[in-house]
Design a protein around this motif. Sequence first.
Motif, PDB file in Angstrom:
ATOM      1  N   SER A 117       6.603 -21.508 -43.705  1.00  0.00           N
ATOM      2  CA  SER A 117       5.775 -21.818 -42.538  1.00  0.00           C
ATOM      3  C   SER A 117       4.677 -22.805 -42.900  1.00  0.00           C
ATOM      4  O   SER A 117       4.393 -23.750 -42.153  1.00  0.00           O
ATOM      5  N   ASN A 118       4.032 -22.610 -44.037  1.00  0.00           N
ATOM      6  CA  ASN A 118       2.976 -23.527 -44.454  1.00  0.00           C
ATOM      7  C   ASN A 118       3.525 -24.918 -44.711  1.00  0.00           C
ATOM      8  O   ASN A 118       2.916 -25.925 -44.343  1.00  0.00           O
ATOM      9  N   TYR A 121       4.284 -26.543 -41.373  1.00  0.00           N
ATOM     10  CA  TYR A 121       3.040 -26.902 -40.682  1.00  0.00           C
ATOM     11  C   TYR A 121       2.434 -28.167 -41.259  1.00  0.00           C
ATOM     12  O   TYR A 121       2.093 -29.112 -40.548  1.00  0.00           O
ATOM     13  N   GLU A 124       4.425 -31.259 -40.384  1.00  0.00           N
ATOM     14  CA  GLU A 124       4.119 -31.792 -39.061  1.00  0.00           C
ATOM     15  C   GLU A 124       2.822 -32.583 -39.073  1.00  0.00           C
ATOM     16  O   GLU A 124       2.691 -33.618 -38.418  1.00  0.00           O
TER      17      GLU A 124
END
Length: 271
Positions: A117-118, A121, A124
Amino acid sequence: MSKKCARCDKTVYPIEELKCLDKTWHKLCFKCQVCNMTLNMRNYKGFNKQPYCEAHIPKAKATTMAETPELKRIAENTKIQSNVMYHAEFEKAKGKFTQVADDPETLRIKQNSKIISNVAYHGELEKKKAMEQKRVMKGENGEPVSDNDETAGHLNQLTTPPTRQVGSIADLDPVNEYYGSLTSDYRAPSGNYNNHNLAQPPPPQSNHNQGTGRTYRAMYDYDAQDNDEVSFRDGDLIINCTPIDEGWMTGLVERTGQTGMLPANYVEPAN
């Protein structure tokens, strides 16, 4: 009467007297009952009024109780009450969450999900940053200017010609299929429309005083955005100017001899 040592049963003189556990001892006789380690007032442990060290003090044993009918009844009532409370809490929390045991495999999956997830993120963020860096604006001289330059951004807003197609309500005549400048493929009116004949440019005029309108001088370059508009360059004289709408006028460009609509904020009155 002389005092006797609780261990060796000999006389204890005041200089070697030690009082502990309600008894009198020689300092050298105050020892562990198991390993005979000499003790003092700081490290001894008492049990049945006898000194012991930390390692050999007797441990208290649990007392066994007889299982009487009364004890059975109390134990049964306690079990029933605990089951009732458990089911009440279970029904209250049903459907709200699912408990998962924190075993090593679950913890590993959770940690990997957090890392992924990190990474996604921050990926992006990097993508957005790269896109922002690619965005450029053009200044008055046509050179690329960075988005971070606020002055260039303001200049771009002032110098960029409007992209919307402007027309007047007077240009609309749906009955005869005439829509004026609101459509890019409009046709000239077939009937007698003297008020809408903006698409037919008048003959070029070189004398400033022949027209009834005012004379303006262009402050910026402008390229026509529609068929009924006219292009001009910085410094061109525009004669016979007549306001037709808010922010727009018609006029004749003296250099090219073309007549059409032009934005009023691109010109200024000529001296």
